[in-house]
Design a protein around this motif. Structure first.
Motif, PDB file in Angstrom:
ATOM      1  N   ASN A 128      39.674  73.409  -4.098  1.00 20.22           N
ATOM      2  CA  ASN A 128      40.669  73.120  -3.057  1.00 20.22           C
ATOM      3  C   ASN A 128      41.291  71.768  -3.398  1.00 20.22           C
ATOM      4  OD1 ASN A 128      42.229  73.105  -0.779  1.00 20.22           O
ATOM      5  ND2 ASN A 128      40.522  73.074   0.674  1.00 20.22           N
ATOM      6  N   TRP A 129      42.087  71.762  -4.460  1.00 21.59           N
ATOM      7  CA  TRP A 129      42.503  70.514  -5.077  1.00 21.59           C
ATOM      8  C   TRP A 129      43.454  69.692  -4.217  1.00 21.59           C
ATOM      9  CZ3 TRP A 129      47.551  69.407  -6.295  1.00 21.59           C
ATOM     10  CH2 TRP A 129      48.471  70.471  -6.245  1.00 21.59           C
ATOM     11  N   ILE A 130      44.257  70.315  -3.343  1.00 24.70           N
ATOM     12  CA  ILE A 130      45.201  69.526  -2.532  1.00 24.70           C
ATOM     13  C   ILE A 130      44.453  68.653  -1.542  1.00 24.70           C
ATOM     14  CG2 ILE A 130      47.071  69.642  -0.844  1.00 24.70           C
ATOM     15  CD1 ILE A 130      48.007  72.204  -2.185  1.00 24.70           C
ATOM     16  N   SER A 131      43.581  69.273  -0.730  1.00 21.31           N
ATOM     17  CA  SER A 131      42.807  68.479   0.235  1.00 21.31           C
ATOM     18  C   SER A 131      41.851  67.544  -0.497  1.00 21.31           C
ATOM     19  CB  SER A 131      42.035  69.401   1.178  1.00 21.31           C
ATOM     20  OG  SER A 131      41.129  70.219   0.447  1.00 21.31           O
ATOM     21  N   GLY A 132      41.313  68.027  -1.631  1.00 19.89           N
ATOM     22  CA  GLY A 132      40.406  67.181  -2.412  1.00 19.89           C
ATOM     23  C   GLY A 132      41.106  65.961  -2.970  1.00 19.89           C
ATOM     24  N   LEU A 133      42.346  66.151  -3.454  1.00 20.51           N
ATOM     25  CA  LEU A 133      43.115  65.029  -3.995  1.00 20.51           C
ATOM     26  C   LEU A 133      43.424  63.995  -2.926  1.00 20.51           C
ATOM     27  CD1 LEU A 133      44.684  63.702  -6.312  1.00 20.51           C
ATOM     28  CD2 LEU A 133      46.656  65.124  -5.691  1.00 20.51           C
ATOM     29  N   VAL A 134      43.827  64.473  -1.735  1.00 20.76           N
ATOM     30  CA  VAL A 134      44.141  63.554  -0.632  1.00 20.76           C
ATOM     31  C   VAL A 134      42.901  62.758  -0.231  1.00 20.76           C
ATOM     32  CG1 VAL A 134      44.861  63.408   1.782  1.00 20.76           C
ATOM     33  CG2 VAL A 134      46.034  64.984   0.218  1.00 20.76           C
ATOM     34  N   TYR A 135      41.785  63.452  -0.095  1.00 19.57           N
ATOM     35  CA  TYR A 135      40.537  62.781   0.294  1.00 19.57           C
ATOM     36  C   TYR A 135      40.117  61.770  -0.766  1.00 19.57           C
ATOM     37  CZ  TYR A 135      35.557  62.064   1.079  1.00 19.57           C
ATOM     38  OH  TYR A 135      34.316  61.500   1.268  1.00 19.57           O
ATOM     39  N   PHE A 136      40.187  62.201  -2.030  1.00 17.66           N
ATOM     40  CA  PHE A 136      39.756  61.319  -3.115  1.00 17.66           C
ATOM     41  C   PHE A 136      40.652  60.084  -3.216  1.00 17.66           C
ATOM     42  CE2 PHE A 136      40.126  59.833  -7.473  1.00 17.66           C
ATOM     43  CZ  PHE A 136      38.805  59.516  -7.743  1.00 17.66           C
ATOM     44  N   LEU A 137      41.972  60.268  -3.183  1.00 16.83           N
ATOM     45  CA  LEU A 137      42.890  59.130  -3.288  1.00 16.83           C
ATOM     46  C   LEU A 137      42.687  58.142  -2.152  1.00 16.83           C
ATOM     47  CD1 LEU A 137      46.271  60.704  -4.479  1.00 16.83           C
ATOM     48  CD2 LEU A 137      44.704  59.274  -5.791  1.00 16.83           C
ATOM     49  N   THR A 138      42.430  58.660  -0.945  1.00 13.47           N
ATOM     50  CA  THR A 138      42.175  57.772   0.202  1.00 13.47           C
ATOM     51  C   THR A 138      40.952  56.912  -0.056  1.00 13.47           C
ATOM     52  OG1 THR A 138      43.150  59.406   1.696  1.00 13.47           O
ATOM     53  CG2 THR A 138      41.792  57.674   2.686  1.00 13.47           C
ATOM     54  N   THR A 139      39.864  57.562  -0.479  1.00 11.30           N
ATOM     55  CA  THR A 139      38.622  56.826  -0.768  1.00 11.30           C
ATOM     56  C   THR A 139      38.815  55.861  -1.932  1.00 11.30           C
ATOM     57  OG1 THR A 139      37.385  58.787  -0.078  1.00 11.30           O
ATOM     58  CG2 THR A 139      36.168  57.094  -1.274  1.00 11.30           C
ATOM     59  N   PHE A 140      39.495  56.318  -2.966  1.00 11.93           N
ATOM     60  CA  PHE A 140      39.734  55.502  -4.169  1.00 11.93           C
ATOM     61  C   PHE A 140      40.550  54.258  -3.831  1.00 11.93           C
ATOM     62  CE2 PHE A 140      42.238  54.498  -8.004  1.00 11.93           C
ATOM     63  CZ  PHE A 140      41.209  54.322  -8.920  1.00 11.93           C
ATOM     64  N   ILE A 141      41.614  54.421  -3.048  1.00  6.93           N
ATOM     65  CA  ILE A 141      42.474  53.287  -2.683  1.00  6.93           C
ATOM     66  C   ILE A 141      41.716  52.286  -1.814  1.00  6.93           C
ATOM     67  CG2 ILE A 141      44.501  52.634  -1.313  1.00  6.93           C
ATOM     68  CD1 ILE A 141      45.822  55.225  -2.331  1.00  6.93           C
ATOM     69  N   ILE A 142      40.836  52.770  -0.928  1.00  7.46           N
ATOM     70  CA  ILE A 142      40.034  51.860  -0.085  1.00  7.46           C
ATOM     71  C   ILE A 142      39.120  51.011  -0.959  1.00  7.46           C
ATOM     72  CG2 ILE A 142      38.177  51.767   1.627  1.00  7.46           C
ATOM     73  CD1 ILE A 142      39.474  54.218   2.958  1.00  7.46           C
ATOM     74  N   LEU A 143      38.468  51.643  -1.949  1.00  4.94           N
ATOM     75  CA  LEU A 143      37.584  50.896  -2.849  1.00  4.94           C
ATOM     76  C   LEU A 143      38.371  49.898  -3.702  1.00  4.94           C
ATOM     77  CD1 LEU A 143      35.179  53.734  -4.047  1.00  4.94           C
ATOM     78  CD2 LEU A 143      34.609  51.822  -2.555  1.00  4.94           C
ATOM     79  N   ILE A 144      39.524  50.325  -4.230  1.00  6.72           N
ATOM     80  CA  ILE A 144      40.353  49.429  -5.030  1.00  6.72           C
ATOM     81  C   ILE A 144      40.867  48.266  -4.185  1.00  6.72           C
ATOM     82  CG2 ILE A 144      42.621  49.244  -6.148  1.00  6.72           C
ATOM     83  CD1 ILE A 144      40.639  50.364  -8.035  1.00  6.72           C
ATOM     84  N   SER A 145      41.231  48.547  -2.941  1.00  5.72           N
ATOM     85  CA  SER A 145      41.760  47.508  -2.044  1.00  5.72           C
ATOM     86  C   SER A 145      40.748  46.394  -1.814  1.00  5.72           C
ATOM     87  CB  SER A 145      42.172  48.118  -0.706  1.00  5.72           C
ATOM     88  OG  SER A 145      43.189  49.076  -0.882  1.00  5.72           O
ATOM     89  N   PHE A 146      39.469  46.748  -1.840  1.00  2.00           N
ATOM     90  CA  PHE A 146      38.417  45.745  -1.643  1.00  2.00           C
ATOM     91  C   PHE A 146      38.475  44.679  -2.740  1.00  2.00           C
ATOM     92  CE2 PHE A 146      34.042  44.478  -2.850  1.00  2.00           C
ATOM     93  CZ  PHE A 146      33.731  43.720  -1.726  1.00  2.00           C
ATOM     94  N   THR A 147      38.532  45.099  -4.008  1.00  2.00           N
ATOM     95  CA  THR A 147      38.592  44.128  -5.110  1.00  2.00           C
ATOM     96  C   THR A 147      39.958  43.444  -5.164  1.00  2.00           C
ATOM     97  OG1 THR A 147      39.205  45.946  -6.597  1.00  2.00           O
ATOM     98  CG2 THR A 147      36.892  45.325  -6.515  1.00  2.00           C
ATOM     99  N   THR A 148      41.017  44.195  -4.830  1.00  2.00           N
ATOM    100  CA  THR A 148      42.358  43.587  -4.813  1.00  2.00           C
ATOM    101  C   THR A 148      42.429  42.461  -3.789  1.00  2.00           C
ATOM    102  OG1 THR A 148      43.380  45.679  -5.482  1.00  2.00           O
ATOM    103  CG2 THR A 148      44.812  44.040  -4.468  1.00  2.00           C
ATOM    104  N   ALA A 149      41.873  42.706  -2.600  1.00  2.00           N
ATOM    105  CA  ALA A 149      41.885  41.697  -1.536  1.00  2.00           C
ATOM    106  C   ALA A 149      41.134  40.441  -1.967  1.00  2.00           C
ATOM    107  CB  ALA A 149      41.273  42.267  -0.259  1.00  2.00           C
ATOM    108  N   LEU A 150      40.004  40.608  -2.654  1.00  2.00           N
ATOM    109  CA  LEU A 150      39.238  39.455  -3.132  1.00  2.00           C
ATOM    110  C   LEU A 150      40.040  38.640  -4.142  1.00  2.00           C
ATOM    111  CD1 LEU A 150      35.629  40.906  -3.620  1.00  2.00           C
ATOM    112  CD2 LEU A 150      36.391  39.298  -1.873  1.00  2.00           C
TER     113      LEU A 150
END
Length: 357
Positions: A128-150
């Protein structure tokens, strides 16, 4: 009252410790180790249940840990400084999304390759790649935002501290110049020369008045600006040396500006400390100062040469007085974009400064 003061000192001490931990190069290894441990706990020690055998889950967690650390460090040391901190926000967001999509594609491909090791038959990202992609990108961006903010927070704190240091050094520099060059003693001698010249050489007296007026005007108005034209600084130095030539017997000077580039903006009062230092510690037996600017392709080469003493103690004095603040100022204004050479030999004191504007 005493308890409040102790509490305040404790809070200030904690703030300094946090600032040191986040900014100091001394604790860089500790910071990276701390970040690695956090993700090690998340991905390896407490691995996610992906529906595979326990052994496959463990090795997959190790691969996840290595990959996410590579992505995070690529973000911190390449994407953030090269794109985000240079105002290229859209390019930065696009790059993060591309990396996220590539990562999602790798995960889906891995799931297909490891399908024989799957125990759980739940729906996977690949199915189910569409919902999977949306979920993954959301999680991925949150993790990346943590290091970006630092990284952005670290960048802001460093630049605020640099700005404060530059402002302090500029203030000290302006006070030093006003104290040393527009002192009552300086004005008294200059005005006394004007008074004598009004009878012996009225034209020269008039020229001296105009030069003194221009010098004072520059220090009062241009000296407080963030940037001025190089030609204005050159004119200021000419006025300064002209006045000094009338105050010192047999004093000669030469100032020149060459290069294909006509002008450029730079911080005010950047070169006068070198010139002032040269005049102040000149060898009175052969007093001369030579100042040269060469501007080409946004590269500025400045040199200041004056007669000096052969005495070793006098050499050290010449090199030490009036130059420490300008070295700090150059380091803050032109980090990694300047070179300064100070040489004192054969009764000649030489300063060569190269700037990338």
């Amino acid at each position: 009252m005493q308890e409040n003061l102790i509490g305040t000192d404790t809070e200030i001490g904690k703030q300094k410790l946090w600032r040191l931990f986040l900014l100091s190069k001394k604790y860089r290894i500790v910071r990276h180790a701390f970040l690695s441990i956090i993700f090690l706990l998340l991905y390896v020690i407490n691995p996610q249940d992906r529906g595979y055998t326990k052994e496959v889950n463990f090795y997959a967690s190790i691969v996840d840990f290595i990959y996410i650390m590579i992505v995070f460090y690529f973000n911190i040391y390449v994407l953030v400084p090269k794109l985000l901190l240079r105002g290229k926000v859209y390019q930065y967001v696009f790059a993060i999304l591309i990396i996220g999509v590539i990562t999602f594609t790798i995960i889906c491909s891995a799931e297909i390759l490891l399908s024989d090791y799957r125990i759980s038959k739940d729906i996977t990202l690949g199915e189910n790649w569409i919902s999977g992609l949306v979920y993954f990108l959301t999680t991925f961006i949150i993790l990346i935002s943590f290091t970006t903010a630092l990284k952005v927070f670290q960048y802001l704190i460093i630049n605020l501290e640099k700005l404060n240091q530059i402002q302090k050094l500029n203030f000290q520099n302006e006070l030093s110049i006003l104290k040393n060059q527009v002192s009552p003693h300086f004005l008294f001698n200059t005005l006394n020369n004007i008074n004598i010249l009004t009878e012996t050489n009225p034209k020269l007296a008039s020229k001296l008045i105009l030069n003194l007026s221009d010098l004072l005007r520059y220090q009062i108005y241009n000296g407080v600006e963030d940037s001025i034209l190089l030609s204005s600084d050159v004119t200021f130095i000419k006025n300064f040396l002209f006045i000094e030539s009338l105050r010192k017997d047999d004093f000669t000077y030469d100032i020149s500006l060459t290069g294909s580039q006509k002008d450029a903006f730079l911080p005010p009062l950047l070169f006068i400390p070198f010139v002032e230092n040269s005049v102040k510690h000149i060898n009175n037996e052969n007093p001369f100062v030579k100042v040269h600017f060469h501007l080409e392709n946004n590269n500025l080469m400045f040199s200041c040469i004056n007669s000096s003493y052969s005495d070793t103690n006098q050499k050290e004095k010449n090199e030490g007085i009036g130059l420490s603040n300008i070295k700090k100022r150059l380091q803050l204004l032109f980090p990694q974009k300047h070179s300064l050479v100070i040489e004192n030999k054969d009764n000649v004191f030489r300063i060569e400064l190269n700037l990338t504007l």
